[in-house]
Design a protein around this motif. Structure first.
Motif, PDB file in Angstrom:
ATOM      1  N   GLU A 107       0.814  -1.213   0.000  1.00 59.99           N
ATOM      2  CA  GLU A 107       0.000   0.000   0.000  1.00 59.99           C
ATOM      3  C   GLU A 107       0.855   1.274   0.000  1.00 59.99           C
ATOM      4  O   GLU A 107       0.725   2.147  -0.867  1.00 59.99           O
ATOM      5  CB  GLU A 107      -0.866  -0.050   1.275  1.00 59.99           C
ATOM      6  CG  GLU A 107      -1.633   1.198   1.587  1.00 59.99           C
ATOM      7  CD  GLU A 107      -1.852   1.283   3.116  1.00 59.99           C
ATOM      8  OE1 GLU A 107      -1.997   2.408   3.615  1.00 59.99           O
ATOM      9  OE2 GLU A 107      -1.861   0.223   3.795  1.00 59.99           O
ATOM     10  N   VAL A 108       1.806   1.339   0.966  1.00 65.68           N
ATOM     11  CA  VAL A 108       2.606   2.560   1.109  1.00 65.68           C
ATOM     12  C   VAL A 108       3.538   2.753  -0.088  1.00 65.68           C
ATOM     13  O   VAL A 108       3.695   3.863  -0.600  1.00 65.68           O
ATOM     14  CB  VAL A 108       3.411   2.544   2.431  1.00 65.68           C
ATOM     15  CG1 VAL A 108       4.295   3.769   2.542  1.00 65.68           C
ATOM     16  CG2 VAL A 108       2.467   2.445   3.619  1.00 65.68           C
ATOM     17  N   VAL A 109       4.151   1.665  -0.546  1.00 66.51           N
ATOM     18  CA  VAL A 109       5.049   1.755  -1.700  1.00 66.51           C
ATOM     19  C   VAL A 109       4.303   2.325  -2.896  1.00 66.51           C
ATOM     20  O   VAL A 109       4.820   3.188  -3.624  1.00 66.51           O
ATOM     21  CB  VAL A 109       5.667   0.380  -2.040  1.00 66.51           C
ATOM     22  CG1 VAL A 109       6.243   0.365  -3.434  1.00 66.51           C
ATOM     23  CG2 VAL A 109       6.736   0.018  -1.008  1.00 66.51           C
ATOM     24  N   LYS A 110       3.090   1.855  -3.100  1.00 65.01           N
ATOM     25  CA  LYS A 110       2.316   2.367  -4.228  1.00 65.01           C
ATOM     26  C   LYS A 110       1.917   3.818  -4.007  1.00 65.01           C
ATOM     27  O   LYS A 110       2.150   4.673  -4.860  1.00 65.01           O
ATOM     28  CB  LYS A 110       1.078   1.490  -4.462  1.00 65.01           C
ATOM     29  CG  LYS A 110       1.222   0.660  -5.732  1.00 65.01           C
ATOM     30  CD  LYS A 110       0.815  -0.799  -5.557  1.00 65.01           C
ATOM     31  CE  LYS A 110       1.846  -1.695  -6.239  1.00 65.01           C
ATOM     32  NZ  LYS A 110       1.621  -3.135  -6.002  1.00 65.01           N
ATOM     33  N   ALA A 111       1.365   4.100  -2.851  1.00 67.88           N
ATOM     34  CA  ALA A 111       0.877   5.458  -2.572  1.00 67.88           C
ATOM     35  C   ALA A 111       2.003   6.486  -2.661  1.00 67.88           C
ATOM     36  O   ALA A 111       1.817   7.580  -3.187  1.00 67.88           O
ATOM     37  CB  ALA A 111       0.226   5.504  -1.190  1.00 67.88           C
ATOM     38  N   GLN A 112       3.192   6.107  -2.179  1.00 65.56           N
ATOM     39  CA  GLN A 112       4.276   7.088  -2.136  1.00 65.56           C
ATOM     40  C   GLN A 112       5.265   6.926  -3.283  1.00 65.56           C
ATOM     41  O   GLN A 112       6.318   7.563  -3.291  1.00 65.56           O
ATOM     42  CB  GLN A 112       4.990   7.015  -0.778  1.00 65.56           C
ATOM     43  CG  GLN A 112       4.003   7.080   0.373  1.00 65.56           C
ATOM     44  CD  GLN A 112       4.574   7.781   1.592  1.00 65.56           C
ATOM     45  OE1 GLN A 112       3.946   7.802   2.631  1.00 65.56           O
ATOM     46  NE2 GLN A 112       5.759   8.360   1.472  1.00 65.56           N
ATOM     47  N   GLN A 113       4.933   6.050  -4.215  1.00 60.91           N
ATOM     48  CA  GLN A 113       5.775   5.840  -5.394  1.00 60.91           C
ATOM     49  C   GLN A 113       7.235   5.582  -5.021  1.00 60.91           C
ATOM     50  O   GLN A 113       8.144   6.260  -5.503  1.00 60.91           O
ATOM     51  CB  GLN A 113       5.690   7.039  -6.323  1.00 60.91           C
ATOM     52  CG  GLN A 113       4.257   7.300  -6.781  1.00 60.91           C
ATOM     53  CD  GLN A 113       4.195   8.321  -7.896  1.00 60.91           C
ATOM     54  OE1 GLN A 113       4.795   8.111  -8.958  1.00 60.91           O
ATOM     55  NE2 GLN A 113       3.494   9.409  -7.657  1.00 60.91           N
ATOM     56  N   ILE A 114       7.420   4.621  -4.147  1.00 57.98           N
ATOM     57  CA  ILE A 114       8.763   4.239  -3.737  1.00 57.98           C
ATOM     58  C   ILE A 114       9.315   3.238  -4.742  1.00 57.98           C
ATOM     59  O   ILE A 114       8.653   2.258  -5.076  1.00 57.98           O
ATOM     60  CB  ILE A 114       8.731   3.637  -2.320  1.00 57.98           C
ATOM     61  CG1 ILE A 114       8.339   4.733  -1.321  1.00 57.98           C
ATOM     62  CG2 ILE A 114      10.067   3.003  -1.972  1.00 57.98           C
ATOM     63  CD1 ILE A 114       7.976   4.207   0.048  1.00 57.98           C
ATOM     64  N   SER A 115      10.500   3.481  -5.263  1.00 62.11           N
ATOM     65  CA  SER A 115      11.039   2.551  -6.256  1.00 62.11           C
ATOM     66  C   SER A 115      12.307   1.837  -5.798  1.00 62.11           C
ATOM     67  O   SER A 115      12.759   0.898  -6.430  1.00 62.11           O
ATOM     68  CB  SER A 115      11.300   3.283  -7.578  1.00 62.11           C
ATOM     69  OG  SER A 115      12.119   4.405  -7.363  1.00 62.11           O
ATOM     70  N   ILE A 116      12.886   2.306  -4.690  1.00 56.13           N
ATOM     71  CA  ILE A 116      14.130   1.708  -4.204  1.00 56.13           C
ATOM     72  C   ILE A 116      13.995   1.332  -2.728  1.00 56.13           C
ATOM     73  O   ILE A 116      13.412   2.087  -1.949  1.00 56.13           O
ATOM     74  CB  ILE A 116      15.303   2.710  -4.370  1.00 56.13           C
ATOM     75  CG1 ILE A 116      15.553   2.975  -5.861  1.00 56.13           C
ATOM     76  CG2 ILE A 116      16.577   2.193  -3.693  1.00 56.13           C
ATOM     77  CD1 ILE A 116      16.619   4.019  -6.131  1.00 56.13           C
ATOM     78  N   ALA A 117      14.552   0.164  -2.377  1.00 57.42           N
ATOM     79  CA  ALA A 117      14.533  -0.253  -0.978  1.00 57.42           C
ATOM     80  C   ALA A 117      15.943  -0.534  -0.492  1.00 57.42           C
ATOM     81  O   ALA A 117      16.776  -1.057  -1.236  1.00 57.42           O
ATOM     82  CB  ALA A 117      13.665  -1.488  -0.796  1.00 57.42           C
ATOM     83  N   ILE A 118      16.190  -0.169   0.752  1.00 51.99           N
ATOM     84  CA  ILE A 118      17.446  -0.508   1.425  1.00 51.99           C
ATOM     85  C   ILE A 118      17.104  -1.573   2.451  1.00 51.99           C
ATOM     86  O   ILE A 118      16.276  -1.339   3.331  1.00 51.99           O
ATOM     87  CB  ILE A 118      18.047   0.734   2.107  1.00 51.99           C
ATOM     88  CG1 ILE A 118      18.382   1.795   1.057  1.00 51.99           C
ATOM     89  CG2 ILE A 118      19.283   0.351   2.925  1.00 51.99           C
ATOM     90  CD1 ILE A 118      18.902   3.107   1.642  1.00 51.99           C
TER      91      ILE A 118
END
Ligand SMILES: NC(=O)c1ccc[n+]([C@@H]2O[C@H](COP(=O)([O-])OP(=O)(O)OC[C@H]3O[C@@H](n4cnc5c(N)ncnc54)[C@H](O)[C@@H]3O)[C@@H](O)[C@H]2O)c1
Ligand SMILES: NC(=O)c1ccc[n+]([C@@H]2O[C@H](COP(=O)([O-])OP(=O)(O)OC[C@H]3O[C@@H](n4cnc5c(N)ncnc54)[C@H](O)[C@@H]3O)[C@@H](O)[C@H]2O)c1
Lengths: 207, 207
Positions: B136-147
DNA sequence: TTGAATCTGTGATTTAATTAACAATATTTT
DNA sequence: AAAATATTGTTAATTAAATCACAGATTCAA
């Protein structure tokens, strides 16, 4: 015998997988199995193992125990090596805590800082010394490797002191490139660069 | 145009030196000067700059401002990229704190954990979400990279979730090798391997 | 007990990255 | 304004790393 740098890295990685397999009760492993555990090919694995001169019982795969030992002969020093962490801030503390948990041939046995509130404190069982005692402590405790986690603007200066104290290996976490004489082995991990590289390849996928 | 991976890394490093030089009031820099700031040769610098198609005023050195901008065109995404830190323990916190301090095109805008004592806490201005809300959050905030800074034994599982959430780049700090589909760019930093490599070269100097 | 199948070890080849070599061009010196 | 000098951009050569290709060795299947 002089091993390719990448091979040295992979041997370290293989070893951990091999130990893991041993714990799971396995006794042998095929090159293609080991390859699959890393993102790697069977030929690459065999080539790496060839470099260290180990050869398996044909068709049975590699004997886990034997291979672990041979890798140990290559990578480890008989009596282990002593390591110091320089700059015991957020990253220095994380690294120290992490490594002290592991039983290994690399022993973090001292940390150094200039902040008087940190000096003499003990982090995960390791004492923090004032940087002014670097020379003395390094010699007394036979420390040969340093992990550098000081602020960027003191990195160069502290590095000069480490070289002066006759440190032989340096793992640099600061994001400034360091200069050391050729007899000091330097490995740098630049987190900003790593992330920017990831970002570049996310932005511009290669295929 | 497809840049060699090492060139991408060096461009990121060059840029920081160039910005530093700009702050010091310089306006131009020669290839051999830039080389000296890194442990590098002038030819290598020129070759890297050739790859990005920048060419200088002959004999005056490279224009710092222009070169910084050209590197930015290559490395940065127009609107920046959003980044999440997964696992907000010792290392995750250090990394988050560190990066949030920097103004850059890479914005750490969320962290995730499973520890209820951490969820909803704010670290350096960044909120910690429960891992269950990853998608949900990744989509809503358009996160493309993870550490990735979770414990080793949850790394594989969390990675699967990240891939599922459509993350496109992954910086792995855990010491387990991960498998991701080919459209996800993966960079792994294995601290144990790095240290063991340093130890190897300390023990067996190459010259 | 022959033939097919599986896996290793390694020489030969390919690919990627670095380094050398130098022509072209601008600047400075005389 | 010619000669000497300094610096870039690029082709060619070298080196390092990865991959291909295949000959043995062993096991399995019939
Ligand atoms: N935190 C990260 O995840 C991260 C990421 C990338 C790079 N880095 C780099 O790692 C270094 C440390 O980062 P951090 O976040 O831990 O910073 P920090 O400020 O938390 O810690 C730095 C520590 O070094 C000590 N120090 C200062 N000068 C010193 C000196 N001359 N000798 C010895 N100790 C000294 C300080 O007292 C402090 O304890 C920085 O150079 C930073 O650029 C950190
Ligand atoms: N600390 C270091 O310097 C260091 C060095 C090398 C490697 N690592 C690796 O980095 C990772 C983190 O190290 P650390 O020292 O920060 O450990 P840590 O135990 O301090 O932090 C781990 C964090 O991850 C959280 N977590 C656990 N399971 C999770 C899940 N499924 N999803 C999201 N979060 C989860 C935990 O609650 C905790 O906050 C480990 O895999 C470790 O092997 C750390």
């Amino acid at each position: 015998m002089t091993l390719p740098e990448r091979t040295v890295e992979r041997l370290s990685e293989y070893r951990r997988s091999l130990l893991q397999c041993l714990e799971e009760g396995k006794t042998h492993i095929f090159s293609h199995e080991l390859a699959e555990l890393h993102h790697n090919t069977a030929v690459q694995v065999r080539r790496d193992i060839m470099f260290i001169g180990y050869t398996s019982m044909q068709r049975k795969g590699y004997d886990l125990r034997e291979l672990v030992d041979v890798i140990g002969d290559i990578l480890d020093s008989e009596r282990g090596l002593n390591v110091a962490v320089i700059g015991i801030g957020n990253l220095g503390r994380a690294v120290t805590t992490y490594f002290v948990g592991k039983r290994s041939k690399l022993n973090i046995i001292a940390t150094f800082d200039v902040d008087t509130t940190k000096i003499d404190r003990v982090i995960s069982g390791v004492k923090c010394y004032p940087l002014s005692r670097l020379n003395e402590v390094v010699k007394a405790q036979q420390i040969s490797i340093a992990i550098l986690t000081v602020p960027a603007d003191s990195a160069a200066e502290v590095t000069a002191q480490l070289v002066e104290a006759d440190i032989k290996g340096l793992m640099n976490f600061t994001t400034v490139p360091l200069n050391v004489p050729p007899d000091v082995y330097l490995d740098e991990f630049d987190m900003i660069t790593s992330l920017e590289k990831v970002a570049y390849f996310v932005k511009s996928p290669q295929n």
